[in-house]
Each structure stands twice: as C-alpha cells, then as structure tokens.
Design a protein around this motif. Structure first.
Motif, PDB file in Angstrom:
ATOM      1  N   GLY A 114       0.743  -1.088   0.291  1.00 46.92           N
ATOM      2  CA  GLY A 114      -0.211   0.054  -0.200  1.00 46.92           C
ATOM      3  C   GLY A 114       1.128   1.129   0.446  1.00 46.92           C
ATOM      4  N   GLY A 115       2.156   1.357  -0.817  1.00 45.34           N
ATOM      5  CA  GLY A 115       2.948   2.067   0.250  1.00 45.34           C
ATOM      6  C   GLY A 115       3.277   3.247  -1.242  1.00 45.34           C
ATOM      7  N   ALA A 116       3.173   4.280  -1.570  1.00 45.98           N
ATOM      8  CA  ALA A 116       3.541   5.249  -2.636  1.00 45.98           C
ATOM      9  C   ALA A 116       4.544   4.620  -3.249  1.00 45.98           C
ATOM     10  N   ASP A 117       5.450   3.827  -3.489  1.00 48.24           N
ATOM     11  CA  ASP A 117       6.402   3.244  -4.540  1.00 48.24           C
ATOM     12  C   ASP A 117       6.019   2.198  -4.601  1.00 48.24           C
ATOM     13  N   GLY A 118       4.998   1.538  -4.797  1.00 47.46           N
ATOM     14  CA  GLY A 118       3.595   0.573  -4.971  1.00 47.46           C
ATOM     15  C   GLY A 118       4.283  -0.531  -5.645  1.00 47.46           C
ATOM     16  N   LEU A 119       4.761  -1.375  -6.452  1.00 41.43           N
ATOM     17  CA  LEU A 119       4.242  -2.755  -6.916  1.00 41.43           C
ATOM     18  C   LEU A 119       6.177  -3.582  -5.999  1.00 41.43           C
ATOM     19  N   THR A 120       6.354  -4.299  -5.729  1.00 42.97           N
ATOM     20  CA  THR A 120       7.212  -5.092  -5.885  1.00 42.97           C
ATOM     21  C   THR A 120       7.326  -6.531  -6.799  1.00 42.97           C
ATOM     22  N   PHE A 121       7.837  -6.684  -7.776  1.00 39.02           N
ATOM     23  CA  PHE A 121       7.753  -7.784  -8.990  1.00 39.02           C
ATOM     24  C   PHE A 121       9.331  -9.010  -8.505  1.00 39.02           C
ATOM     25  N   GLY A 122       8.093 -10.545  -8.661  1.00 36.82           N
ATOM     26  CA  GLY A 122       9.333 -11.551  -9.007  1.00 36.82           C
ATOM     27  C   GLY A 122       9.892 -11.235 -10.053  1.00 36.82           C
ATOM     28  N   LYS A 123      11.225 -12.359 -10.664  1.00 41.05           N
ATOM     29  CA  LYS A 123      11.857 -12.367 -11.749  1.00 41.05           C
ATOM     30  C   LYS A 123      10.747 -13.145 -12.799  1.00 41.05           C
ATOM     31  N   GLY A 124       9.662 -13.617 -12.618  1.00 34.71           N
ATOM     32  CA  GLY A 124       8.993 -14.386 -14.136  1.00 34.71           C
ATOM     33  C   GLY A 124       9.046 -15.339 -14.664  1.00 34.71           C
ATOM     34  N   THR A 125       7.650 -16.108 -14.589  1.00 30.77           N
ATOM     35  CA  THR A 125       8.038 -17.139 -15.268  1.00 30.77           C
ATOM     36  C   THR A 125       7.339 -17.947 -16.918  1.00 30.77           C
ATOM     37  N   HIS A 126       8.137 -18.599 -17.309  1.00 34.44           N
ATOM     38  CA  HIS A 126       8.197 -18.464 -19.158  1.00 34.44           C
ATOM     39  C   HIS A 126       7.350 -19.747 -19.067  1.00 34.44           C
ATOM     40  N   LEU A 127       6.482 -18.868 -19.700  1.00 35.17           N
ATOM     41  CA  LEU A 127       4.966 -20.911 -19.963  1.00 35.17           C
ATOM     42  C   LEU A 127       5.115 -20.443 -21.371  1.00 35.17           C
ATOM     43  N   ILE A 128       5.438 -21.927 -21.520  1.00 34.02           N
ATOM     44  CA  ILE A 128       6.102 -22.720 -23.011  1.00 34.02           C
ATOM     45  C   ILE A 128       4.645 -23.755 -23.070  1.00 34.02           C
ATOM     46  N   ILE A 129       3.888 -23.378 -24.463  1.00 31.68           N
ATOM     47  CA  ILE A 129       3.193 -24.488 -25.379  1.00 31.68           C
ATOM     48  C   ILE A 129       3.497 -24.967 -26.047  1.00 31.68           C
ATOM     49  N   GLN A 130       3.546 -25.924 -25.750  1.00 34.75           N
ATOM     50  CA  GLN A 130       3.511 -27.809 -26.218  1.00 34.75           C
ATOM     51  C   GLN A 130       2.706 -27.757 -27.771  1.00 34.75           C
ATOM     52  N   PRO A 131       2.869 -28.350 -28.671  1.00 29.45           N
ATOM     53  CA  PRO A 131       1.263 -28.215 -29.293  1.00 29.45           C
ATOM     54  C   PRO A 131       1.378 -29.951 -29.412  1.00 29.45           C
ATOM     55  N   SER A 174       1.533   3.340 -14.736  1.00 31.42           N
ATOM     56  CA  SER A 174       0.884   4.759 -14.024  1.00 31.42           C
ATOM     57  C   SER A 174      -0.541   4.154 -13.333  1.00 31.42           C
ATOM     58  N   ASN A 175      -0.586   4.344 -12.167  1.00 31.03           N
ATOM     59  CA  ASN A 175      -2.110   3.691 -11.523  1.00 31.03           C
ATOM     60  C   ASN A 175      -2.887   5.472 -11.070  1.00 31.03           C
ATOM     61  N   ARG A 176      -4.195   5.220 -10.919  1.00 31.75           N
ATOM     62  CA  ARG A 176      -5.034   6.868 -10.177  1.00 31.75           C
ATOM     63  C   ARG A 176      -4.598   6.310  -8.773  1.00 31.75           C
ATOM     64  N   ASP A 177      -5.250   7.600  -8.341  1.00 33.57           N
ATOM     65  CA  ASP A 177      -5.589   7.500  -6.659  1.00 33.57           C
ATOM     66  C   ASP A 177      -6.342   6.510  -6.715  1.00 33.57           C
ATOM     67  N   GLY A 178      -6.087   5.706  -5.155  1.00 31.30           N
ATOM     68  CA  GLY A 178      -7.092   4.866  -5.084  1.00 31.30           C
ATOM     69  C   GLY A 178      -7.037   3.335  -4.944  1.00 31.30           C
ATOM     70  N   THR A 179      -6.147   3.003  -5.954  1.00 33.33           N
ATOM     71  CA  THR A 179      -5.646   1.894  -6.648  1.00 33.33           C
ATOM     72  C   THR A 179      -4.658   1.351  -6.678  1.00 33.33           C
ATOM     73  N   ASP A 180      -4.156  -0.060  -6.877  1.00 32.69           N
ATOM     74  CA  ASP A 180      -2.424  -0.672  -6.663  1.00 32.69           C
ATOM     75  C   ASP A 180      -2.077  -1.024  -8.064  1.00 32.69           C
ATOM     76  N   THR A 181      -3.681  -1.146  -9.433  1.00 32.16           N
ATOM     77  CA  THR A 181      -3.063  -2.204 -10.492  1.00 32.16           C
ATOM     78  C   THR A 181      -2.201  -0.696 -11.161  1.00 32.16           C
ATOM     79  N   GLN A 182      -1.630  -1.098 -11.223  1.00 41.35           N
ATOM     80  CA  GLN A 182      -0.358  -0.308 -12.159  1.00 41.35           C
ATOM     81  C   GLN A 182      -0.567  -0.964 -13.783  1.00 41.35           C
ATOM     82  N   TYR A 183      -0.431   0.269 -14.967  1.00 45.14           N
ATOM     83  CA  TYR A 183      -0.465   0.117 -15.985  1.00 45.14           C
ATOM     84  C   TYR A 183       0.630   0.455 -16.873  1.00 45.14           C
ATOM     85  N   PHE A 184       1.140  -0.940 -17.750  1.00 44.68           N
ATOM     86  CA  PHE A 184       2.185  -0.656 -18.387  1.00 44.68           C
ATOM     87  C   PHE A 184       2.397   0.066 -19.814  1.00 44.68           C
TER      88      PHE A 184
END
Lengths: 112, 112
Positions: free
Chosen positions: A95-112, B93-103
C-alpha cells in the motif's frame, strides 16, 4: 527489503492442459497481489489481482489463489492456448506510494 | 489499459551522453513509475511520482533523475549514460486509490 519470488523460471505445458504458475511472497504486510503477462517485445499486461481479504478470484480462463498462511500465490490458466505463451509475473504491494514489488517471472511454453 | 505511450521506442547512444526518455499518459493518473528490466532481475523501480513535482527514489535510482511538470508526463533522464544502463525501460501509472499499475510498451536503450 523483502521481495516476491517465483518457484520455477520455465514451465512447459501441452496445449489444452491447465497451467499453474506459483509465487511465494515474504512481506507479511502485503495486502494486494497482481499477475501480469508479458509477451516478447511488449510491456506487462494486467491479468488478474486479489486482495488479502480474499483467497480466490476468478476471471476469464484464469484463477488466482492466495494462501496467506504459507504466503503463497498461484495463477491457474484453464485450457492453455498458444496465445498464452509469455512470461508471467507476480507482484505485491503493502500500500505504499512506491507501488509494486515484482518477482523475476516464469516463462510459460505451450507445446502443440 | 491506460493510454500510456513511451518515446522513443528504441535508442542507441554513446557513453557519456545525456538521454531523456518520455512517458505520456492520458488517464489523469496521479501515480507514475519508471522501471528497468534486465535478464535475471525482473522489473526494478528506478523512480516514482505521486503527483506533479512530487517524486522519490526507487531501488535503482543512482545515475537517473526524473521530472514531472504535468500530470500526463513523466521524464526519465540519464545525465551521463553508461553501458550498465543498457536496458529496457518501462513506464507505468495508476490512479489514486488503486494499486493496479498499467504499463507502457517500453523503450529499448543501448549505450555503446
């Protein structure tokens, strides 16, 4: 500071199967969680989010599950399609003004 | 998605030159963010803004400065670019009162 992490960097699934992408978080103050999809060469795209007062939320073909007891988040994609191939990120916020903390990501691969 | 654009989309520059990246949003969002994305690191916060002329440092702010003179524009400046600043830069960015950021779509910067 505390960060959000992912269990696996790559996940390969058969087209038509369900996909489950996992995420662990460590910040006990986090009250908002979000999943993004990022296709090659594009910016992250919002998929679904959930607040800490919920343990499940469903969207179109996607479900997010939150287990606050073990600080675990998962994204389920039903009937995986080729267009689901991407990197998936989880992120959290206390809920802080600095927003979100992200994970590094998972690459999803779809096999036919 | 919020109407977020970034310019330029690609830039090649030389070490020691100043570089300014622009982020423009049409949603009247109060909060704006600059991230860099590098392999193995995911998205890392450089600077953020919580209103016109109100900015603060993120996790990796060294070598970067920002300015926000209008709600819709958030500028990221590399005063003297270094090769370690070669990266893909995303604005959100995101608007005040929400946490959802759009890239935005991202800017690929190469410093030679």
């Amino acid at each position: 500071g505390e960060s959000v992490g992912l269990h696996l960097p790559t996940l390969s699934v058969q087209e038509g199967d369900n996909s489950i992408i996992n995420c662990a978080y460590s910040n006990s103050a986090s009250d908002y969680f979000i999943w993004y999809k990022q296709e090659s060469g594009k910016g992250p795209q919002f998929i679904i989010d959930i607040r800490s007062n919920m343990d499940k939320r469903q969207g179109q073909r996607v479900t997010v599950l939150l287990n606050k007891t073990v600080k675990h988040l998962s994204l389920q994609i039903a009937a995986t399609q080729p267009g689901d191939s991407a990197v998936y990120f989880c992120a959290d916020s206390g809920g802080g003004a600095d927003g979100l903390t992200f994970g590094k990501g998972t690459h999803l691969i779809i096999q036919p | 998605d919020a109407g977020i654009t970034q310019s330029p989309r690609h830039k090649v520059t030389e070490t020691g030159t100043p570089v300014t990246l622009r982020c423009h949003q049409t949603e009247n969002h109060r909060y704006m963010y600059w991230y860099r994305q590098d392999p193995g690191h995911g998205l890392r916060l450089i600077h953020y803004s919580y209103g016109v002329k109100d900015t603060d440092k993120g996790e990796v702010s060294d070598g970067y400065s920002v300015s926000r003179s209008k709600t819709e524009d958030f500028l990221l400046t590399l005063e003297s670019a270094t090769s370690s600043q070669t990266s893909v830069y995303f604005c959100a960015s995101n608007r005040d009162g929400t946490d959802t950021q759009y890239f935005g779509p991202g800017t690929r910067l190469t410093v030679l």
